[in-house]
Every structure is written in C-alpha cells, then in structure tokens.
Design a protein around this motif. Structure first.
Motif, PDB file in Angstrom:
ATOM      1  N   UNK A   1     -18.166  12.425 -25.943  1.00 36.00           N
ATOM      2  CA  UNK A   1     -19.707  12.702 -25.846  1.00 36.00           C
ATOM      3  C   UNK A   1     -20.563  12.748 -26.959  1.00 36.00           C
ATOM      4  N   UNK A   2     -21.729  11.937 -26.648  1.00 36.21           N
ATOM      5  CA  UNK A   2     -22.699  11.943 -27.903  1.00 36.21           C
ATOM      6  C   UNK A   2     -23.957  11.989 -27.808  1.00 36.21           C
ATOM      7  N   UNK A   3     -24.814  12.350 -28.554  1.00 34.79           N
ATOM      8  CA  UNK A   3     -26.320  12.198 -28.091  1.00 34.79           C
ATOM      9  C   UNK A   3     -27.130  11.190 -29.229  1.00 34.79           C
ATOM     10  N   UNK A   4     -27.907  10.663 -28.714  1.00 34.53           N
ATOM     11  CA  UNK A   4     -28.903   9.440 -29.615  1.00 34.53           C
ATOM     12  C   UNK A   4     -30.168   9.640 -29.423  1.00 34.53           C
ATOM     13  N   UNK A   5     -31.022   8.879 -30.233  1.00 34.92           N
ATOM     14  CA  UNK A   5     -32.337   8.864 -30.180  1.00 34.92           C
ATOM     15  C   UNK A   5     -32.962   7.539 -30.114  1.00 34.92           C
ATOM     16  N   UNK A   6     -33.674   7.122 -29.118  1.00 31.23           N
ATOM     17  CA  UNK A   6     -33.970   5.476 -28.625  1.00 31.23           C
ATOM     18  C   UNK A   6     -35.209   5.561 -27.704  1.00 31.23           C
ATOM     19  N   UNK A   7     -36.022   4.894 -27.835  1.00 27.18           N
ATOM     20  CA  UNK A   7     -37.046   4.854 -26.690  1.00 27.18           C
ATOM     21  C   UNK A   7     -36.788   3.989 -25.788  1.00 27.18           C
ATOM     22  N   UNK A   8     -36.453   4.363 -24.458  1.00 23.87           N
ATOM     23  CA  UNK A   8     -36.296   3.382 -23.593  1.00 23.87           C
ATOM     24  C   UNK A   8     -37.455   3.112 -22.871  1.00 23.87           C
ATOM     25  N   UNK A   9     -37.730   1.986 -22.163  1.00 23.02           N
ATOM     26  CA  UNK A   9     -38.666   1.175 -21.318  1.00 23.02           C
ATOM     27  C   UNK A   9     -38.422   0.740 -20.196  1.00 23.02           C
ATOM     28  N   UNK A  10     -39.301   0.940 -19.242  1.00 24.38           N
ATOM     29  CA  UNK A  10     -39.162   0.167 -17.824  1.00 24.38           C
ATOM     30  C   UNK A  10     -38.614  -1.225 -17.889  1.00 24.38           C
ATOM     31  N   UNK A  11     -39.408  -2.037 -18.872  1.00 28.95           N
ATOM     32  CA  UNK A  11     -39.340  -3.480 -18.660  1.00 28.95           C
ATOM     33  C   UNK A  11     -37.751  -3.788 -19.193  1.00 28.95           C
ATOM     34  N   UNK A  12     -37.180  -3.039 -19.500  1.00 31.50           N
ATOM     35  CA  UNK A  12     -35.586  -3.334 -19.884  1.00 31.50           C
ATOM     36  C   UNK A  12     -34.800  -2.934 -18.831  1.00 31.50           C
ATOM     37  N   UNK A  13     -35.060  -2.414 -17.829  1.00 26.96           N
ATOM     38  CA  UNK A  13     -34.161  -1.999 -16.627  1.00 26.96           C
ATOM     39  C   UNK A  13     -33.666  -3.093 -15.916  1.00 26.96           C
ATOM     40  N   UNK A  14     -32.515  -3.618 -15.885  1.00 28.15           N
ATOM     41  CA  UNK A  14     -32.120  -4.860 -15.260  1.00 28.15           C
ATOM     42  C   UNK A  14     -32.561  -4.848 -13.798  1.00 28.15           C
ATOM     43  N   UNK A  15     -33.064  -6.168 -13.450  1.00 23.82           N
ATOM     44  CA  UNK A  15     -33.701  -6.370 -12.209  1.00 23.82           C
ATOM     45  C   UNK A  15     -32.628  -6.656 -11.260  1.00 23.82           C
TER      46      UNK A  15
END
Ligand SMILES: Cc1cc2nc3c(=O)[nH]c(=O)nc-3n(C[C@H](O)[C@H](O)[C@H](O)COP(=O)(O)OP(=O)(O)OC[C@H]3O[C@@H](n4cnc5c(N)ncnc54)[C@H](O)[C@@H]3O)c2cc1C
Ligand code: FES
Length: 338
Positions: free
Chosen positions: A86-100
């Motif tokens: 188990x890990x934790x990470x920092x990243x800015x997720x964005x809706x435009x990258x959600x697979x269609x």
C-alpha cells in the motif's frame, strides 16, 4: 510481487494495483481515475507524481520523461512505476483524463498480416468483444519478458472485435522485431484503449492530418472517421512524410471513400532528396511540417490539426504550428511515438 492499494493525497481517491496491471498509471485508468498521462511510455513526463509513503519499483531505467531535478526530488513516473504494497502519492487528477471507454486487458488472436512497405506491416487482431475506442487512440500490446509497447489503432471502432495496427519494424528494436516474428493464429495480450489525441467529437473545422513514418495508424483511423461523415463539406487533408519514395504508403486506405479527391486529399512528401531523384520521384521533397506551412500559410489557423510520429517530427510541428503560426493549442492534437 507488485501491487497494493494506492491513495491519492489531494482527493482521497483510492484504487488497487493488481500484479497484472503493469503500472500505477494503468491501474488508475482501469479504475476510472483521471490520472494525467500522454504516452504511457516514459517519454513525455505527463504522469509525474510525488511519493508520500510506501515502496515503489521502477519499470524502466532512466526514462526520458524525468529530468535530473525530478530525480533529485524523488519524483516518479506512474507509467514506469509499480507499488509494492500500500502506498500514498501526490498528483493532480483531472476529469479530462478519465478513459471514455473501459480500459481493459484481453487476449487477441492474430488473424491477418499485410505488408505495406519493406518495414511497415498491418496486423489484424481478433478480440473477444466489440472493439470500442475513439479514432486516434492507442493500446498497449504486451510481449515476452514483461515487454510492453504502445500502438495506435488504424481501423474504426467495430462490433466485430477487430483491432488493426500499422507497425514499423525498427532496426534493432526489441518489440517490433518480436511482433514481426508472430505467425497468424498466435495470441497477444492487449490493454486498451487509451490516448488523448483522438478525433474531436465537436469541431466542425476543416482538418489537417499529418503522419511521419510510424505515425500512419492513428492518422488513417482519424481520416477514416472524418471521411465517413455524411452531410458535411469539410475538407480533410492527409499528409504523409517518409524518408524515401519506397517509404510512402497509406493512400489505399482512403482512396475507396466516396469523398476521395474531393473533400478528402492525400499529400506525400519525402525528405531524402538523393533517394527521391534516384527513384524518379515527381512529388514533393522536404520535411512534412514545411510542406503543411507552405501549402496553408496563415490559413493553417482555421483548421483542426492532428499529428503523430517520431518526436523530432512532433517537435518541428509544435514549433511551426504553436509558436510560429500561433494556432490555438486546443485545435492541435498529437501523439509523440517515444
Ligand atoms: C502513444 C504511442 C503510440 C504509438 N503508436 C505506434 C504505431 O501505431 N506504430 C508504430 O510502429 N509504433 C508506434 N509507437 C512506437 C512503439 O511503441 C515502439 O516504440 C516502437 O515499435 C519501437 O519499439 P521497439 O521495442 O521495436 O524498439 P526499441 O528501440 O527496442 O524500444 C523503443 C523504446 O521503448 C523504450 N522502452 C524500453 N522498455 C520499455 C518499457 N518497459 N515500457 C515502455 N517503453 C520501453 C525504449 O527506451 C525505447 O526508447 C507508438 C508509441 C507511442 C508512445
Ligand atoms: S505518460 Fe508517463 S511519461 Fe508519458
């Protein structure tokens, strides 16, 4: 054994990386998380994240997408990292990258191959269910010893489950040479679809599609999608740049469309002047980005533009289109084939 639960600090989003997921990026996209990415190959740096806690393993040594500064700060690439536990990470997720479309692994059977040139081959694979993707997208093909590479689809989405790829055999290339050794009837694992340089579902502008070398597949898929549109007059210009006349191919994928020669046009350009003269080439000689700019000039800004191919071609086009011609960024869609 790799895998574990991954928590994104900023949003609290959680997802599981299974040992079969291949990378943190693939696990995130499979879970429907909008993790930033572009190439899935370690080259672009879009999937950078900062580890907060836990252990990680590298999938590639010295990927080009990480700068020396990134490495000093412990920044990692999600497409080239796996979690160990188990890990934790920092990243800015964005809706435009959600697979269609759902991003899934499946076995596919090689049903047909067709040589386009001495080093470009079309591969047809049969998957178990409908092949759902957006023209311009790509998939990851898995090979022996954990090798994985990205390849763009050249056909259109279809209920019959066919996935077509046009692949260039790279001299000394590990994966492409393995693929060229596959026999009809053999199977591979495909993971897809992903990719953001797909055909726009909203734009009605005229279109310029540009491929260099191995970049033909997504451009053919996009051109096929646009050429299939009914009740439209918008123009589709497809440019293909090769080194010598013997490298030029792809026109036959498009010449059967009813709009061929009218709103659909194919322009080929070769860069090796000596080889062109020796072959009696009467077409254009030069680099494909110069050909586009000299043909359209300022009118290039009125177009939706798609391009795919090797990074030097992509850089030349980015400079010409974005910096010199000031084409708005949102009209430009591209994949760099690292
Ligand atoms: C989005 C995208 C779409 C692409 N579409 C096409 C296409 O339609 N047709 C086509 O011919 N090519 C395409 N490519 C290029 C393709 O993925 C391969 O790079 C190419 O076939 C050469 O692979 P190779 O193993 O033969 O060559 P190699 O020179 O052996 O390897 C190519 C590159 O892969 C890198 N690499 C090494 N290990 C890994 C790893 N574990 N994971 C990822 N990369 C690794 C190497 O550093 C090297 O730069 C695409 C690439 C990208 C990024
Ligand atoms: S998406 Fe990971 S480096 Fe490009």
């Amino acid at each position: 054994m790799t895998g574990g639960e991954i928590i994104i600090e900023e949003t609290g989003e959680r997802f599981i990386q299974l040992p079969t997921d291949g990378s943190i990026l693939r696990a995130a996209l499979r879970a429907g998380i909008g993790f930033p990415y572009e190439c899935s190959s370690g080259g672009c740096g879009s999937c950078r994240f900062r580890p907060i806690s836990g252990e990680f393993v590298d999938l590639a040594e010295n990927p080009g997408g990480l700068s020396e500064r990134d490495k000093r700060k412990g920044v990692r690439l999600a497409c080239q990292s796996s979690a160990i536990g188990d890990v934790s990470i920092s990243v800015s997720t964005r809706r435009e990258f959600v697979p269609k479309h759902s991003f899934a692994r499946f076995e596919a059977n090689l049903t047909q191959v067709r040589d386009l040139t001495s080093d470009m081959r079309e591969f047809t694979f049969q998957g178990p269910t409908a092949a759902m993707f957006i023209p311009g997208q790509y998939a990851l093909i898995e090979g022996p010893e954990g090798m994985t590479r990205c390849y763009s689809m050249s056909n259109l989405p279809n209920n019959g489950g066919e996935w077509h790829f046009i692949i260039k055999r790279v001299a000394g290339g590990h994966f492409s040479n393995w693929l060229f050794g596959l026999e009809v009837g053999e199977s591979v694992t495909i993971d897809g679809p992903i990719g953001l340089a797909h055909v726009s579902e909203t734009s009605q502008r005229d279109v310029i599609c540009i491929a260099g070398g191995s970049g033909l597949a997504p451009i053919i898929s996009i051109a096929r999608a646009l050429a299939s549109e009914q009740d439209t007059e918008r123009l589709i210009h497809v440019f293909y740049g090769g080194r010598t006349p013997a490298d030029i191919c792809g026109e036959d994928y498009l010449s059967g469309f009813a709009c061929w020669g009218e709103r659909l046009r194919f322009h080929s350009v070769v860069s090796d002047e000596e080889a062109a003269k020796a072959a009696g080439w009467s077409g254009e000689i030069g680099f494909v980005h110069n050909s586009v700019i000299s043909r359209f000039g300022d009118r290039v800004r009125d177009h939706e533009i798609y391009f795919a191919g090797p990074p030097p071609m992509a850089t030349a086009l980015q400079t010409a289109l974005m910096i010199e011609m000031k084409v708005p960024f949102e009209q430009i869609h591209f994949d760099r084939f690292f």
